[in-house]
Motif scaffolding. Structure first.
Motif, PDB file in Angstrom:
ATOM      1  N   TYR A  89       0.778   5.767  -0.303  1.00 29.14           N
ATOM      2  CA  TYR A  89      -0.061   6.925   0.019  1.00 29.14           C
ATOM      3  C   TYR A  89       0.604   8.210  -0.442  1.00 29.14           C
ATOM      4  O   TYR A  89       1.830   8.314  -0.498  1.00 29.14           O
ATOM      5  N   ILE A  92      -4.371  13.046   4.217  1.00 30.36           N
ATOM      6  CA  ILE A  92      -4.297  12.037   3.166  1.00 30.36           C
ATOM      7  C   ILE A  92      -4.904  12.571   1.880  1.00 30.36           C
ATOM      8  O   ILE A  92      -5.902  13.302   1.895  1.00 30.36           O
ATOM      9  N   THR A 137       0.840  -1.201   0.000  1.00 34.39           N
ATOM     10  CA  THR A 137       0.000   0.000   0.000  1.00 34.39           C
ATOM     11  C   THR A 137       0.873   1.248   0.000  1.00 34.39           C
ATOM     12  O   THR A 137       1.851   1.323   0.745  1.00 34.39           O
ATOM     13  N   GLU A 139      -9.447  11.086  -1.360  1.00 32.20           N
ATOM     14  CA  GLU A 139     -10.078  12.116  -0.561  1.00 32.20           C
ATOM     15  C   GLU A 139     -10.508  13.269  -1.463  1.00 32.20           C
ATOM     16  O   GLU A 139     -10.270  13.257  -2.663  1.00 32.20           O
ATOM     17  N   ILE A 144      -7.647   2.945  -3.537  1.00 30.00           N
ATOM     18  CA  ILE A 144      -8.539   2.603  -2.435  1.00 30.00           C
ATOM     19  C   ILE A 144      -8.962   3.827  -1.623  1.00 30.00           C
ATOM     20  O   ILE A 144      -9.948   3.769  -0.909  1.00 30.00           O
ATOM     21  N   ILE A 145      -8.216   4.881  -1.686  1.00 33.69           N
ATOM     22  CA  ILE A 145      -8.579   6.108  -0.989  1.00 33.69           C
ATOM     23  C   ILE A 145      -8.413   7.265  -1.956  1.00 33.69           C
ATOM     24  O   ILE A 145      -7.373   7.417  -2.592  1.00 33.69           O
ATOM     25  N   SER A 176      -4.547   6.787  -1.838  1.00 33.82           N
ATOM     26  CA  SER A 176      -3.855   5.568  -1.455  1.00 33.82           C
ATOM     27  C   SER A 176      -4.125   4.492  -2.492  1.00 33.82           C
ATOM     28  O   SER A 176      -5.242   4.396  -3.023  1.00 33.82           O
ATOM     29  N   ASN A 215      -3.531   0.266  -3.197  1.00 34.48           N
ATOM     30  CA  ASN A 215      -3.172  -1.044  -2.669  1.00 34.48           C
ATOM     31  C   ASN A 215      -2.994  -1.984  -3.857  1.00 34.48           C
ATOM     32  O   ASN A 215      -3.957  -2.216  -4.603  1.00 34.48           O
TER      33      ASN A 215
END
Lengths: 113, 117
Positions: A33, A45, A31, A58, A55-56, A48, A50
């Motif tokens: 970031y 953040i 993972t 923002e 997966i992220i 991100s 993975n």
């Protein structure tokens, strides 16, 4: 030997330009970031990945686009740079997230003039 | 949603004084991880400690000690006999520990510690 390396370390550019920041980790982490640290030192953040999957994501302007060609690399491309994009951008990686901690790069200081 | 509150923004002490940096967190996860990072003037983020939610034992490492109390959702950091080299911004952070959206680190706003000779 650097675990998480970011390039460049400093980036000064004019408004409206497009720029990229690269990040590579040699830890075998799954993972990665991107964090942004603003002028008040607040760390937040941005994205991100993975195993190359986002997966992220923002609340970040569409001008920011991450790309992960493989799980060891996560690049950040920024279009049409604005003054407010000036910040320090940190890359980080982890394996099994918090269970084994996070390793941060040394940061890229972006200055938009 | 996860949240980390560092109510102190700036602390100034004289060398050799003890100083405690407070951290209060919020999470709905039963498994989570707490961290402290140091950011010296050079700018890099230096890892200090990781604590998981199952382990409430306090920890001491040299002049540094940490007090984790789940009952008050606090994870405080004490520097004993502070030194000028301790001057930095200190961040408390929280993660859910799993993969996915909960894997991110949520940081507090940081505490700027100045240690005067």
């Amino acid at each position: 030997d650097t675990a998480v390396s970011q390039t460049p370390k400093y980036l000064v550019t004019q408004m409206g330009n497009d720029k990229s920041i690269k990040c590579e980790q040699n830890l075998g982490h799954d993972t990665m970031y991107w964090y942004k640290q603003d002028s008040k030192k607040f760390l937040k953040i941005m994205f991100s990945y993975n195993n190359k999957e986002l997966i992220i994501n923002e609340t970040v302007p569409n001008r920011f686009s991450p790309k992960s060609p493989d799980k060891a690399h996560l690049n950040l491309h920024i279009n049409s740079l604005e003054l407010g994009d000036s910040a320090v951008y940190f890359c980080a990686s982890s394996h099994t997230a918090g269970a084994r901690g996070y390793t941060f790069g040394s940061g890229t200081r972006l200055t938009v003039v | 949603a996860q949240k980390v509150t560092q109510a102190q923004t700036e602390i100034s002490v004289v060398e050799k004084e003890d100083v405690t940096l407070d951290c209060v967190y919020e999470t709905r996860d039963t498994t989570y991880y707490l961290f402290w990072y140091k950011q010296p003037p050079s700018g890099e983020l230096v890892f200090l400690i990781r604590r998981n939610s199952f382990d409430e034992q306090n920890e001491i490492s040299g002049r540094y000690s940490w007090n984790f109390q789940k009952s008050t959702s606090s994870f405080n950091f004490t520097i004993t006999a502070s030194q000028v080299v301790d001057s930095a911004v200190y961040f408390c952070a929280l993660s859910g520990g799993s993969t996915g959206a909960n894997s991110k680190l949520t940081f507090g706003k940081g505490i700027t510690l100045s240690v005067r000779p």
